[in-house]
Design an enzyme around this catalytic site. Structure first.
Site, PDB file in Angstrom:
ATOM      1  N   ASP A 179       0.785  -1.309   0.062  1.00 36.37           N
ATOM      2  CA  ASP A 179      -0.004  -0.087  -0.017  1.00 36.37           C
ATOM      3  C   ASP A 179       0.759   1.218  -0.064  1.00 36.37           C
ATOM      4  OD1 ASP A 179      -2.803   0.856   0.023  1.00 36.37           O
ATOM      5  OD2 ASP A 179      -1.952   1.620   2.039  1.00 36.37           O
ATOM      6  N   GLU A 190      14.226 -15.990  -0.509  1.00 39.23           N
ATOM      7  CA  GLU A 190      14.713 -16.879   0.263  1.00 39.23           C
ATOM      8  C   GLU A 190      13.584 -18.304  -0.014  1.00 39.23           C
ATOM      9  OE1 GLU A 190      15.097 -15.245   4.053  1.00 39.23           O
ATOM     10  OE2 GLU A 190      16.820 -14.234   3.254  1.00 39.23           O
TER      11      GLU A 190
HETATM   12  C1  GLC Z   1      -4.262   2.833  -0.929  1.00 39.82           C
HETATM   13  C2  GLC Z   1      -5.484   2.151  -0.887  1.00 39.82           C
HETATM   14  C3  GLC Z   1      -6.598   3.123  -0.368  1.00 39.82           C
HETATM   15  C4  GLC Z   1      -6.526   3.554   0.969  1.00 39.82           C
HETATM   16  C5  GLC Z   1      -5.282   4.430   1.027  1.00 39.82           C
HETATM   17  C6  GLC Z   1      -4.634   4.398   2.433  1.00 39.82           C
HETATM   18  O1  GLC Z   1      -4.427   3.990  -1.835  1.00 39.82           O
HETATM   19  O2  GLC Z   1      -5.665   1.458  -2.177  1.00 39.82           O
HETATM   20  O3  GLC Z   1      -7.962   2.267  -0.634  1.00 39.82           O
HETATM   21  O4  GLC Z   1      -7.334   4.294   1.348  1.00 39.82           O
HETATM   22  O5  GLC Z   1      -4.171   3.519   0.510  1.00 39.82           O
HETATM   23  O6  GLC Z   1      -4.288   3.482   3.015  1.00 39.82           O
END
Ligand code: GLC
Length: 527
Positions: free
Chosen positions: A203, A255
């Site tokens: 993310d 790994e």
């Molecule tokens: C990313 C995710 C989104 C979320 C953001 C904060 O962009 O795809 O859904 O709100 O991160 O974590």
């Protein structure tokens, strides 16, 4: 040790994005869950995908529906238990399906024990795991903004200090310069890899480190609106230190046998080359969200093709995800939007690279209208409704046309389904040979059948205005973006057509408006 050379399993794979909360509800509480996903693995197998990416299922107050993690080692009780995760992995692997999970390293939930400890006293050492700073005369430490609207700082605790959150206030950003943070995430990654995860979608992968000086954003007037915007070249995120972290993660992924995979949430093609490298991340997204126009699509495809070096990686073609308006709607909605979405799938998924299908793309779902009082996205809440948010692309999956709540759950789903949602259901579409679902099944099966013969390169071929044609080994793909039928001088066996009006006779391929075709040709188009 000698190892035979072979193509990595993830190259050219087709992944299916499961938005856990909205996929399938096994315990009828109106919210999707892990056993629900397991119960639908036959469906995913028959669709013809190679793997799934699960959005976050960890214990979480759900202020950003799982992207606010309170415990990185567990499963949110509403989504199931750890045993359910193990079962999902085992059953997916039995079917040969890979499972990527979402890792959220930029921020935790404000309910994470680290943040709770940090707030307990101004001297608590956990404060250094986040970004706490003094305000300026009662105002935040600087003028950084949250991606969800408003300042990126919130005041908390007795000392009146501010903490940084690039997203919602319930998502405090971690301080990756404190060595305990990378150490902890190394442990977290290893924990899930040992449990059988085949890799991670990372993310906001470029945001982990922020500029250390906390300098104010220099503002300049926007070229068109005149609104103050950040001056070009000033970066809060995308700091050099993050690469050391990813090199460590890549080593860890290597790994395992076969190698586990790291997929960065990085959309900006200009940034991708610095992250997608043999010793960092394996791949990033190539989201094509342009207006329906041949020249725009061609240039977007080319930008992503050239962003990553072919020997290292290939683009991961994507039309939608849980953060953007559904592409049938973006492409014009209704019949036109669906025709274009079918053509777009043929155009994009013939290209060299991985494919990502967001749940419901294969049903041609449209952005759903969610009444303002039912919207739950923090983006709506933070902007007081000025932004309509992302709920419309997260309305649960319709499985059965004539069952309550379209077979998703016997309880009312967490987001309301608009009238007629059941008409797009899986069972209804499975009965029709011209449905989006049938086309996706044929498309993925044909792609799989050709896979061994498709090179990692493609070449554009001459095409009439408003059309695109490319060749990739024995495959020629042609797409008509215009509102008029087009006749193309192309000979070959018709493998796939996005609409029943597509015909291939002799030297002529006829494409109705907003349609596309796959041809098997003896000589590659464009060569
Ligand atoms: C990313 C995710 C989104 C979320 C953001 C904060 O962009 O795809 O859904 O709100 O991160 O974590």
């Amino acid at each position: 040790m000698w190892r035979p050379v072979r193509t990595s399993w993830w190259r050219n794979a087709v992944f299916y994005q499961v938005y856990v909360r909205s996929f399938s509800d096994s315990d009828n509480d109106g919210i999707g869950d892990l056993p629900g996903i397991t119960s639908r693995l036959d469906y995913l197998e028959s669709l013809g995908v190679d793997g799934v990416w699960l959005t976050p299922f960890y214990p979480s107050p759900q202020k950003d529906h799982g992207y606010d993690v309170a415990d990185y080692y567990g499963v949110e009780p509403r989504y199931g238990m750890l045993d359910d995760f193990d079962d999902l992995i085992a059953q997916a692997h039995q079917r040969g399906l890979k499972v990527l999970i979402d890792i959220v390293p930029n921020h935790t939930s404000d309910h994470h024990p680290w943040f709770e400890a940090a707030l307990s006293s101004p001297d608590d050492p956990h404060r250094d795991l986040y970004h706490f700073a003094k305000g300026k005369d009662g105002a935040p430490p600087n003028n950084w903004m949250s991606a969800f609207g408003g300042p990126a700082w919130t005041q908390a605790g007795a000392a009146g200090d501010w903490y940084l959150h690039l997203f919602a206030p319930q998502q405090p950003d971690l301080n990756w310069r404190n060595r305990a943070v990378p150490a902890e995430f190394h442990k977290i990654l290893k924990y899930w890899l040992d449990r059988g995860a085949d890799g991670f979608r990372i993310d906001v992968a470029v945001a982990l480190f922020k500029r250390e000086d906390l300098a104010d954003r220099p503002l300049v007037p926007h070229r068109i609106t005149g609104e103050p915007v950040t001056a070009p070249g000033f970066d809060i995120i995308d700091q050099a230190e993050v690469h050391g972290v990813y090199r460590g993660w890549r080593k860890l992924a290597g790994e395992y046998e076969p190698e586990r995979v790291l997929l960065g949430e990085i959309f900006d093609p200009a940034r991708q080359p610095r992250y997608i490298k043999p010793d960092e991340l394996h791949m990033a997204f190539a989201l094509i969200d342009r207006w329906w126009n041949a020249a725009l699509w061609k240039s977007a495809i080319d930008v992503f093709r050239h962003a990553v070096s072919r020997g290292t990686s290939l683009p991961s073609w994507t039309l939608s995800n849980h953060d953007v308006v559904r592409h049938v709607t973006r492409l014009g909605g209704n019949g036109t939007g669906r025709d274009r979405a079918k053509a777009a799938a043929l155009l994009l998924f013939g290209l060299p690279g991985q494919c990502f299908v967001y749940q419901g793309d294969e049903l041609g779902l449209e952005e759903a209208y969610v009444p303002p009082e039912r919207r739950q996205d923090p983006l709506v809440i933070r902007t007081k409704g000025a932004n309509q948010g992302r709920d419309g692309c997260r309305v649960p999956m319709p499985w059965r046309e004539h069952e309550p709540n379209a077979g998703f759950s016997t309880a009312p789903p967490w987001l309301p389904m608009p009238p007629g949602w059941g008409r797009s259901a899986v069972d209804a579409q499975a009965r029709s040979t011209t449905s989006m679902l049938s086309l996706y099944r044929r498309l993925l099966a044909t792609r799989r059948g050709l896979a061994r013969r498709l090179p990692a390169t493609m070449r554009w071929a001459p095409a009439p205005k408003d059309c695109l044609v490319y060749g990739r080994g024995p495959l020629t793909v042609a797409c008509n973006f215009s509102r008029r039928p087009q006749k193309l001088e192309l000979a070959g066996r018709l493998l796939l057509a996005s609409s029943p009006g597509v015909t291939a006779h002799g030297e002529t391929l006829k494409l109705p408006p907003n349609s596309a075709a796959w041809l098997e040709t003896r000589r590659s188009a464009g060569s």
